[in-house]
Design an enzyme around this catalytic site. Structure first.
Site, PDB file in Angstrom:
ATOM      1  N   ARG A 259       0.882  -1.177   0.000  1.00 25.59           N
ATOM      2  CA  ARG A 259       0.000   0.000   0.000  1.00 25.59           C
ATOM      3  C   ARG A 259       0.911   1.216   0.000  1.00 25.59           C
ATOM      4  NH1 ARG A 259      -0.739   2.326   4.789  1.00 25.59           N
ATOM      5  NH2 ARG A 259      -0.909   0.506   6.119  1.00 25.59           N
ATOM      6  N   HIS A 263      -3.097   4.097   5.267  1.00 31.06           N
ATOM      7  CA  HIS A 263      -4.164   3.101   5.441  1.00 31.06           C
ATOM      8  C   HIS A 263      -5.525   3.716   5.072  1.00 31.06           C
ATOM      9  CE1 HIS A 263      -6.734   0.096   7.290  1.00 31.06           C
ATOM     10  NE2 HIS A 263      -7.359   1.092   7.887  1.00 31.06           N
ATOM     11  N   TYR A 272       5.312   4.872  11.121  1.00 26.98           N
ATOM     12  CA  TYR A 272       5.627   3.446  11.294  1.00 26.98           C
ATOM     13  C   TYR A 272       6.368   2.812  10.117  1.00 26.98           C
ATOM     14  CZ  TYR A 272       1.141   2.877   8.776  1.00 26.98           C
ATOM     15  OH  TYR A 272       0.119   2.957   7.869  1.00 26.98           O
TER      16      TYR A 272
END
Ligand SMILES: Cc1ncc(C[n+]2csc(CCOP(=O)(O)OP(=O)(O)O)c2C)c(N)n1
Length: 356
Positions: A259, A263, A272
């Site tokens: 991705r 998100h 992250y």
């Protein structure tokens, strides 16, 4: 195959491996490419709409277009689709109109669900596209139920359900796989391993080396496929759907992808994952990779012109959908009861009179 464990068709030199090529015609491949480009253009526009406050929320699929579009192309009339919230491309490839997608995220009167679903929660009875559900992986047992019903009725159809790597950590995943194996049901479990479940890396979802190998515990074949290679996805999902329709049971497919964006529009992925990791995956962009292949075969002339045309199509769809009126307040009381109960009628009247 470039790697003995991962099905791949598009080679680094821009040619296709004849051993696994799904054998699509040039017009079919051009259609796959155009749908991938349209999906990316829609994604970019939807994120811009959210950032400018015109919609509340969006889940982008940038980077995963090969998965959605390749899988969507393997679905035939009569099959059923139980998608994850990141898989708008499956419906788009099956003919779910762009105008309907834009209307759904706006939630005005151009939306078939009249603003009563979150953005990204599409459904379309005509193409057997069952509504996206927000809870992770609840679509899997639903898909299995539909497949069981089809089997009892003697229908020769396949059911496609899509989900992320995080979905494999749910009880629903294991129950769905087990039931499918025991009853030999026509379900294709298409897992898009995009490396993260929001901020949680895939290594924290499993202690096994791969997700595909979990299939063996349930008596199903498990397949790993290059998730940024649309022809490989078409081949893997196509073969699994054919097996399902032929009464040979279900399959688990693990597509290795990434991705590229957040998100959702509520997420900040920079906290992250590293810029280096994202850049390395940008180099593997599934659209650029397929464009290089199609240019090499003289099927595609001008990728930049295709992208501009897709952006214009999306711009027009947004312009049209935004001109639709807002949904009237009264609609929140409709479509649940055949006869509205007295206490809801009271609430409705109070709200509409301005006293609510
Ligand atoms: C049952 C449930 N638990 C938690 C959540 C919150 N949640 C929303 S998306 C998500 C991560 C899902 O990751 P994955 O299945 O890998 O799919 P991806 O978003 O990467 O496509 C979580 C934990 C939820 N929606 N449903």
């Amino acid at each position: 195959m470039s790697d003995p464990e991962i099905l791949s068709v598009l080679r680094p030199d821009g040619t296709a491996d004849p051993a696994h090529d799904p054998g699509l015609s040039d017009p079919e491949m051009l259609s796959l490419y155009r749908h991938m480009v349209l999906l990316r253009a829609f994604d970019e526009k939807a994120v811009a709409l959210q950032r400018s406050g015109r919609i509340g929320f969006f889940v982008p699929s940038t980077g995963q277009e090969a998965c959605s579009i390749g899988a969507g192309h393997a679905v035939c009339e009569g099959d059923w689709i139980f998608p994850a919230y990141r898989d708008h491309g499956v419906g788009l490839m099956r003919g779910y109109p762009l105008a309907a997608m834009v209307g759904q995220i706006l939630g005005n009167t151009s939306d078939a669900t009249r603003g009563r679903q979150m953005p990204n929660h599409w459904c379309d009875r005509a193409i057997h596209l069952v509504s996206v559900s927000s809870p992770v992986a609840t679509q899997l047992p639903h898909a299995v139920g539909a497949a069981y019903a089809a089997k009892l009725r003697g229908e020769r159809i396949a059911v496609l359900t899509t989900f992320g790597d995080g979905g494999t950590s749910t009880g629903d995943f294991h129950a769905a796989m087990n039931f499918t194996g025991v009853f030999r049901l026509p379900v294709v479990f298409f897992c898009e391993n995009n490396r993260y479940a929001i901020s949680v890396p895939v290594e924290h979802q499993t202690a096994t080396g791969t997700l595909a190998e979990k299939a063996r515990a349930y008596g199903l074949p498990g397949v790993r496929v290059d998730g940024n290679d649309v022809l490989a996805i078409r081949k893997a999902v196509g073969d699994a759907m054919d097996r399902a329709r032929a009464g040979e049971g279900g399959t688990l497919i693990e597509a290795l992808t990434y991705r590229m964006g957040p998100h959702s529009t509520s997420d900040d992925p920079t906290v992250y994952r590293s810029d280096e990791e994202v850049s390395a995956w940008r180099e593997k962009d599934p659209i650029r990779r397929f464009a290089a292949f199609l240019k090499g075969r003289a099927v595609l002339a001008d990728p930049a012109a295709e992208e501009a045309s897709a952006r214009e199509t999306v711009r027009k769809a947004v312009e049209t959908a935004e001109s639709a009126p807002a949904v009237p307040l009264s609609s929140m009381f409709e479509d649940v009861y055949s006869e509205i109960p007295w206490h809801l009628a009271e609430q409705r009247d109070s709200l509409l009179s301005g006293k609510g």
